[in-house]
Design an enzyme around this catalytic site. Structure first.
Site, PDB file in Angstrom:
ATOM      1  N   GLU A   1       0.821  -1.017  -0.070  1.00 38.44           N
ATOM      2  CA  GLU A   1      -0.057  -0.075  -0.068  1.00 38.44           C
ATOM      3  C   GLU A   1       0.838   1.129  -0.045  1.00 38.44           C
ATOM      4  O   GLU A   1       1.890   1.089   0.481  1.00 38.44           O
ATOM      5  CB  GLU A   1      -1.023   0.074   1.253  1.00 38.44           C
ATOM      6  CG  GLU A   1      -1.874  -1.114   1.398  1.00 38.44           C
ATOM      7  CD  GLU A   1      -2.420  -1.412   2.800  1.00 38.44           C
ATOM      8  OE1 GLU A   1      -2.350  -0.378   3.550  1.00 38.44           O
ATOM      9  OE2 GLU A   1      -2.494  -2.549   3.157  1.00 38.44           O
TER      10      GLU A   1
ATOM     11  N   LYS B   1       2.141   4.680   1.518  1.00 33.78           N
ATOM     12  CA  LYS B   1       1.983   5.143   2.895  1.00 33.78           C
ATOM     13  C   LYS B   1       1.672   6.652   2.852  1.00 33.78           C
ATOM     14  O   LYS B   1       2.473   7.504   2.557  1.00 33.78           O
ATOM     15  CB  LYS B   1       3.446   5.161   3.432  1.00 33.78           C
ATOM     16  CG  LYS B   1       3.483   5.439   5.034  1.00 33.78           C
ATOM     17  CD  LYS B   1       4.899   4.888   5.846  1.00 33.78           C
ATOM     18  CE  LYS B   1       4.631   5.175   7.297  1.00 33.78           C
ATOM     19  NZ  LYS B   1       4.624   6.505   7.676  1.00 33.78           N
TER      20      LYS B   1
ATOM     21  N   ASP C   1       0.697  10.561   3.942  1.00 33.18           N
ATOM     22  CA  ASP C   1       1.213  11.362   5.015  1.00 33.18           C
ATOM     23  C   ASP C   1      -0.008  12.119   5.629  1.00 33.18           C
ATOM     24  O   ASP C   1      -0.241  13.302   5.085  1.00 33.18           O
ATOM     25  CB  ASP C   1       1.936  12.131   4.325  1.00 33.18           C
ATOM     26  CG  ASP C   1       3.111  12.845   5.314  1.00 33.18           C
ATOM     27  OD1 ASP C   1       3.127  12.491   6.460  1.00 33.18           O
ATOM     28  OD2 ASP C   1       4.067  13.544   4.795  1.00 33.18           O
TER      29      ASP C   1
ATOM     30  N   TYR D   1      -8.986   7.185   4.042  1.00 33.48           N
ATOM     31  CA  TYR D   1      -8.535   6.067   3.163  1.00 33.48           C
ATOM     32  C   TYR D   1      -8.454   4.934   4.165  1.00 33.48           C
ATOM     33  O   TYR D   1      -7.569   5.078   5.151  1.00 33.48           O
ATOM     34  CB  TYR D   1      -7.121   6.189   2.456  1.00 33.48           C
ATOM     35  CG  TYR D   1      -7.635   6.955   1.202  1.00 33.48           C
ATOM     36  CD1 TYR D   1      -7.851   6.384  -0.362  1.00 33.48           C
ATOM     37  CD2 TYR D   1      -7.526   8.312   1.307  1.00 33.48           C
ATOM     38  CE1 TYR D   1      -8.272   6.911  -1.103  1.00 33.48           C
ATOM     39  CE2 TYR D   1      -7.826   9.135   0.064  1.00 33.48           C
ATOM     40  CZ  TYR D   1      -8.123   8.480  -1.140  1.00 33.48           C
ATOM     41  OH  TYR D   1      -8.391   9.062  -2.388  1.00 33.48           O
TER      42      TYR D   1
ATOM     43  N   LYS E   1      10.329   3.184   3.181  1.00 35.59           N
ATOM     44  CA  LYS E   1      10.138   4.549   2.814  1.00 35.59           C
ATOM     45  C   LYS E   1      11.081   5.145   1.371  1.00 35.59           C
ATOM     46  O   LYS E   1      11.660   4.394   0.972  1.00 35.59           O
ATOM     47  CB  LYS E   1      11.200   5.584   3.846  1.00 35.59           C
ATOM     48  CG  LYS E   1      10.543   5.073   5.213  1.00 35.59           C
ATOM     49  CD  LYS E   1       8.967   5.601   5.304  1.00 35.59           C
ATOM     50  CE  LYS E   1       9.049   7.311   5.905  1.00 35.59           C
ATOM     51  NZ  LYS E   1       9.557   7.379   7.504  1.00 35.59           N
TER      52      LYS E   1
ATOM     53  N   CYS F   1      44.648  32.613  -2.431  1.00 37.00           N
ATOM     54  CA  CYS F   1      43.922  31.579  -3.461  1.00 37.00           C
ATOM     55  C   CYS F   1      44.522  30.329  -2.764  1.00 37.00           C
ATOM     56  O   CYS F   1      46.043  29.931  -2.626  1.00 37.00           O
ATOM     57  CB  CYS F   1      44.236  31.713  -4.603  1.00 37.00           C
ATOM     58  SG  CYS F   1      43.935  30.309  -5.580  1.00 37.00           S
TER      59      CYS F   1
ATOM     60  N   CYS G   1      46.787  28.793  -5.977  1.00 38.71           N
ATOM     61  CA  CYS G   1      47.979  29.552  -6.391  1.00 38.71           C
ATOM     62  C   CYS G   1      48.655  30.410  -5.475  1.00 38.71           C
ATOM     63  O   CYS G   1      49.810  30.983  -5.858  1.00 38.71           O
ATOM     64  CB  CYS G   1      47.693  30.271  -7.771  1.00 38.71           C
ATOM     65  SG  CYS G   1      46.747  31.540  -7.730  1.00 38.71           S
TER      66      CYS G   1
ATOM     67  N   CYS H   1      40.201  35.286  -6.825  1.00 42.80           N
ATOM     68  CA  CYS H   1      41.483  35.104  -6.941  1.00 42.80           C
ATOM     69  C   CYS H   1      42.052  36.126  -8.043  1.00 42.80           C
ATOM     70  O   CYS H   1      41.628  36.103  -9.246  1.00 42.80           O
ATOM     71  CB  CYS H   1      42.026  33.600  -7.382  1.00 42.80           C
ATOM     72  SG  CYS H   1      43.732  33.637  -7.603  1.00 42.80           S
TER      73      CYS H   1
ATOM     74  N   CYS I   1      44.598  31.365 -12.739  1.00 44.06           N
ATOM     75  CA  CYS I   1      44.522  30.484 -11.646  1.00 44.06           C
ATOM     76  C   CYS I   1      43.703  29.208 -12.224  1.00 44.06           C
ATOM     77  O   CYS I   1      44.276  28.014 -11.918  1.00 44.06           O
ATOM     78  CB  CYS I   1      44.027  31.057 -10.494  1.00 44.06           C
ATOM     79  SG  CYS I   1      44.152  29.739  -9.015  1.00 44.06           S
TER      80      CYS I   1
HETATM   81  S1  IVH Z   1      -0.490   0.092   8.859  1.00 49.49           S
HETATM   82  C1  IVH Z   1       0.312  -2.338  11.926  1.00 49.49           C
HETATM   83  N1  IVH Z   1      -0.785   1.150   6.230  1.00 49.49           N
HETATM   84  O1  IVH Z   1       1.898   4.824   9.122  1.00 49.49           O
HETATM   85  C2  IVH Z   1       0.722  -0.747  11.435  1.00 49.49           C
HETATM   86  N2  IVH Z   1      -0.103   2.529   8.150  1.00 49.49           N
HETATM   87  O2  IVH Z   1       4.147   4.211  11.444  1.00 49.49           O
HETATM   88  C3  IVH Z   1      -0.627  -0.153  11.261  1.00 49.49           C
HETATM   89  N3  IVH Z   1       0.388   4.825   7.348  1.00 49.49           N
HETATM   90  O3  IVH Z   1       0.274   5.417  12.141  1.00 49.49           O
HETATM   91  C4  IVH Z   1      -0.415   0.972  10.288  1.00 49.49           C
HETATM   92  N4  IVH Z   1      -0.344   4.681   5.453  1.00 49.49           N
HETATM   93  O4  IVH Z   1      -0.740   6.546  10.057  1.00 49.49           O
HETATM   94  C5  IVH Z   1      -0.607   1.432   7.653  1.00 49.49           C
HETATM   95  N5  IVH Z   1      -1.147   2.054   4.109  1.00 49.49           N
HETATM   96  C6  IVH Z   1      -0.683   2.212   5.621  1.00 49.49           C
HETATM   97  C7  IVH Z   1      -0.421   3.204   5.865  1.00 49.49           C
HETATM   98  C8  IVH Z   1      -0.131   3.624   7.435  1.00 49.49           C
HETATM   99  C9  IVH Z   1       0.226   5.608   6.334  1.00 49.49           C
HETATM  100  C10 IVH Z   1       0.659   5.542   8.721  1.00 49.49           C
HETATM  101  C11 IVH Z   1      -0.433   5.601   9.733  1.00 49.49           C
HETATM  102  C12 IVH Z   1       0.509   4.738  11.089  1.00 49.49           C
HETATM  103  C13 IVH Z   1       1.981   4.811  10.550  1.00 49.49           C
HETATM  104  C14 IVH Z   1       2.845   3.771  11.016  1.00 49.49           C
END
Ligand code: IVH
Length: 706
Positions: free
Chosen positions: A115, A117, A119, A246, A336, A430, A433, A448, A453
């Site tokens: 999935e 991640k 933010d 989501y 990451k 310099c 030189c 310089c 140089c």
């Molecule tokens: S799973 C078992 N899936 O990342 C772990 N976390 O450091 C439960 N996050 O606090 C999280 N996208 O806010 C999971 N696809 C994703 C995520 C996700 C973002 C964040 C979430 C969590 C942090 C984990």
């Protein structure tokens, strides 16, 4: 770093991290980026691993993130909301898989669900009998803040779960037992949804435009926008912020008899929640790496900000077997994307000369990965920039590199100082030189005053790498100039400190060519003395003279000088050459005073000795001239002059023979010449030899001699 220094640094890191974490997670304020904060945490974690005696209970590495705000009611999380461990490379992922396989005692590859991640902010939603009853932030993982009313303003969170039809369940791969368990939990039980509340980039931009127009404070980034609006006591403000939600998991999915994490996501979708369509089932880590690479390069295409891929073991039966360590589960990993900001240490500053003679300060860093590449040098631009940043040597700094942008120092962390920091000195002369340096009137740049140089340094460096000197393949004048411009090289010793990662970001350098050049440089670390002497570029010392003066160890025994076989490497070379007085050079080789002085002066100039020390430090060793055991008494120390055309061998072959046997070549005939070898159509040298009474031999005699 010694133990005491480590302890001090750990203390500083803890304070700094706590400060930023409190700002970020509690007050929703931000002074440094998450990437920079992550790299401070990483350094602390690594130092603590090395010195576990300094781990304290209050260390940021020892607790689950977050601190619930008092202004909201509390909600207990069951099961707790965990965090994820971070991986930064394919190797980290392979190590993780290796550990998992060991635990489950399987040699078979695992399969995964990947999935993106998000933010945003982790949320837990409770549905009782299908109705949304409680929504909470993660808080400390065990207890979060009750933000139900605010979450109710998010349109993508259904207030009542959707009830899928039997055929939908079937179509999506749920069997009858699973279907009946799910229906029971939805209609007459509890479902806990875990996911991320976030602000899309579009909403963020629209809001900021609006705020700007109204003269209101703009949001720093989408995550801040989301955090600020979720933790609002006034739900109207949350509503205005148009957040999204989501899903990334259903807590207690095993109660529903689900078998794969992929099913959790499918189920969430069937129940009317929003899931990311870009998620992907991967059969192995290769596919995971591909998915990661694709989204690292294409994350701009997504509606929301993401900072990596969350990789989860797909088979839910393995989750309890793999278990949890500390703050996070072993069955999932946050892989990451390259951080665009990280922290590192400024080790020193050097001044690089540009084509127009401008001196630019270059920061030499403790190498770090940022924006997908390793960075070891960074431009500091000019004196004003150094002052603006209040930058000092040994400072902990934040380095930034986004996309193809050249890395730069974004910020200094003055609170990380320990007292060993030093001012960056502005040169008066310099560094290349030695000429005077002036500040261009009305500009911030230093220049310089010697117009040649830049040319001088390029010539000096290219001379070192040229065929007759060290002969480094692939390091011609063009590449040398490229390295100088990039601030990677300013003296010959710098060539040997280059690493592949210095070259890869440069134009025309691919992985392979970077690797080849580094290999070519390393292959020539052991240098024959004559090439070495010639390469140093001592005034008046050409190839021939270099050969002659490097031969002094053989001369020495007959001339009463200290003999050295350079067993102690560069130190011996320095010592031996420094021991030879100017007069001795004149006598030993019949050099004129100008040449003798030039050689003597070179070996008694502190800057040159520093350079030699640096060469030594960077691994250069000196090899005595080859062929000493094949020398022939008739040739040793004898000076030969070649004239006319030889028929049996080329002039260069003849020269090589003479040198190999211990003789020397001179271009001009003098009373010190021992033999003139005359080929066909000899020139004026032949006449001169006859006049001076120097022995002249023809090619046949010469062949006999050799
Ligand atoms: S799973 C078992 N899936 O990342 C772990 N976390 O450091 C439960 N996050 O606090 C999280 N996208 O806010 C999971 N696809 C994703 C995520 C996700 C973002 C964040 C979430 C969590 C942090 C984990």
């Amino acid at each position: 770093m010694n133990k005491q220094e480590a302890e001090n640094r750990i203390e500083k890191l803890k304070k700094e991290i706590n400060h930023h974490r409190y700002l970020y997670h509690v007050l929703d304020k931000q002074e440094i980026s998450e990437g920079a904060l992550d790299s401070l945490k990483n350094e602390l974690f690594k130092l603590e691993q090395e010195y576990p005696e300094f781990i304290t209970a209050d260390s940021p590495t020892q607790r689950v993130e977050g601190k619930p705000l008092d202004k909201f009611g509390k909600v207990a999380h069951e099961p707790p909301m965990l965090s994820l461990f971070d991986a930064f490379s394919a190797q980290d992922m392979a190590d993780w898989e290796g550990r998992a396989k060991k635990i489950i005692k399987s040699k078979f590859n695992l399969d995964y669900y990947c999935e993106l991640k998000f933010d945003g902010l982790a949320m837990s939603l409770r549905y009782e009998n299908g109705i949304f009853t409680k929504g909470a932030t993660r808080g400390n993982g065990k207890v979060g803040e009750d933000v139900t009313n605010n979450l109710k303003t998010i349109e993508s969170i259904p207030l009542r779960l959707r009830i899928p039809s039997q055929s939908e369940f079937k179509k999506n791969g749920f069997d009858l037992a699973q279907t009946s368990k799910i229906l029971k939990a939805v209609e007459n039980g509890e479902i806990i949804i875990r996911g991320e509340a976030l602000m899309t980039k579009k909403v963020f931009n629209e809001l900021n435009k609006k705020y700007e127009k109204a003269g209101k404070k703009v949001l720093a980034n989408p995550r801040n926008g989301a955090a600020g609006s979720i933790r609002q006591l006034d739900s109207k403000i949350t509503a205005e912020r148009k957040l999204d939600f989501y899903v990334y998991g259903i807590a207690g999915a095993d109660d529903l008899q689900l078998q794969a994490h992929e099913q959790e996501i499918k189920l969430a979708k069937l129940l009317g929640l929003k899931t990311l369509e870009n998620n992907k089932y991967c059969r192995n880590l290769d596919e995971v790496n591909e998915f990661h690479k694709y989204w690292e390069e294409n994350r701009e295409k997504l509606l929301m900000e993401v900072d990596g891929v969350v990789v989860k073991v797909n088979n839910l039966a393995l989750w309890p077997v793999l278990g949890i360590v500390g703050k996070g589960p072993r069955y999932a990993m946050a892989y990451k994307f390259a951080a665009e900001q990280v922290t590192t240490i400024l080790k020193s500053a050097v001044w690089q000369i540009g084509r127009t003679g401008t001196l630019t300060p270059i920061g030499v860093l403790e190498p770090v990965r940022v924006g997908g590449v390793t960075v070891s040098h960074v431009t500091l631009h000019n004196i004003d920039e150094i002052e603006r940043l209040d930058l000092k040597i040994n400072d902990t700094i934040i380095i930034e590199r986004a996309g193809d942008v050249i890395p730069k120092v974004a910020q200094v962390l003055p609170k990380m100082r320990s007292g060993i920091e030093q001012k960056i000195l502005i040169p008066k002369n310099c560094p290349i030189c030695g000429s005077r340096v002036e500040r261009i009137p009305g500009e911030v740049a230093l220049r310089c005053t010697n117009k040649d140089c830049y040319a001088v340094i390029l010539r000096r460096l290219s001379h070192w790498t040229s065929k007759a000197a060290i002969d480094i393949e692939g390091l011609g004048p063009k590449v040398v100039e490229q390295l100088v411009k990039a601030g990677l090289v300013s003296d010959i010793a710098d060539f040997y400190a280059l690493r592949e990662y210095d070259l890869k970001p440069l134009e025309r350098f691919a992985d392979k060519s970077a690797e080849n050049l580094i290999k070519a440089i390393a292959a020539k670390k052991e240098v024959e003395l004559p090439r070495f002497i010639y390469g140093l570029g001592i005034r008046h010392v050409g190839e021939e003279t270099a050969l002659r003066i490097s031969d002094f160890t053989r001369q020495a025994s007959t001339s009463g000088f200290q003999v050295s076989d350079f067993k102690n490497g560069m130190d011996d070379v320095i010592q031996t050459f420094q021991n030879i007085k100017q007069k001795a050079w004149e006598e030993m080789y019949d050099f004129g005073p100008v040449m003798a002085k030039s050689i003597y002066d070179w070996w008694h100039d502190g800057k040159n000795i520093e350079l030699l020390e640096k060469l030594k430090k960077n691994g250069i060793t000196i090899k005595q001239q080859a062929g000493s055991n094949t020398q022939h008494s008739e040739f040793i120390g004898k000076i030969f002059v070649l004239t006319g055309t030889l028929s049996g061998l080329t002039r260069n072959e003849a020269k090589a023979k003479i040198r190999g046997l211990g003789g020397k070549i001179s271009a001009t005939v003098s009373k010190n010449t021992d033999f003139v070898v005359a080929g066909e159509n000899p020139g004026s040298k032949f006449e001169k030899a006859k006049n001076l009474g120097v022995e002249v031999i023809n090619e046949r005699e010469f062949s006999k001699m050799i």
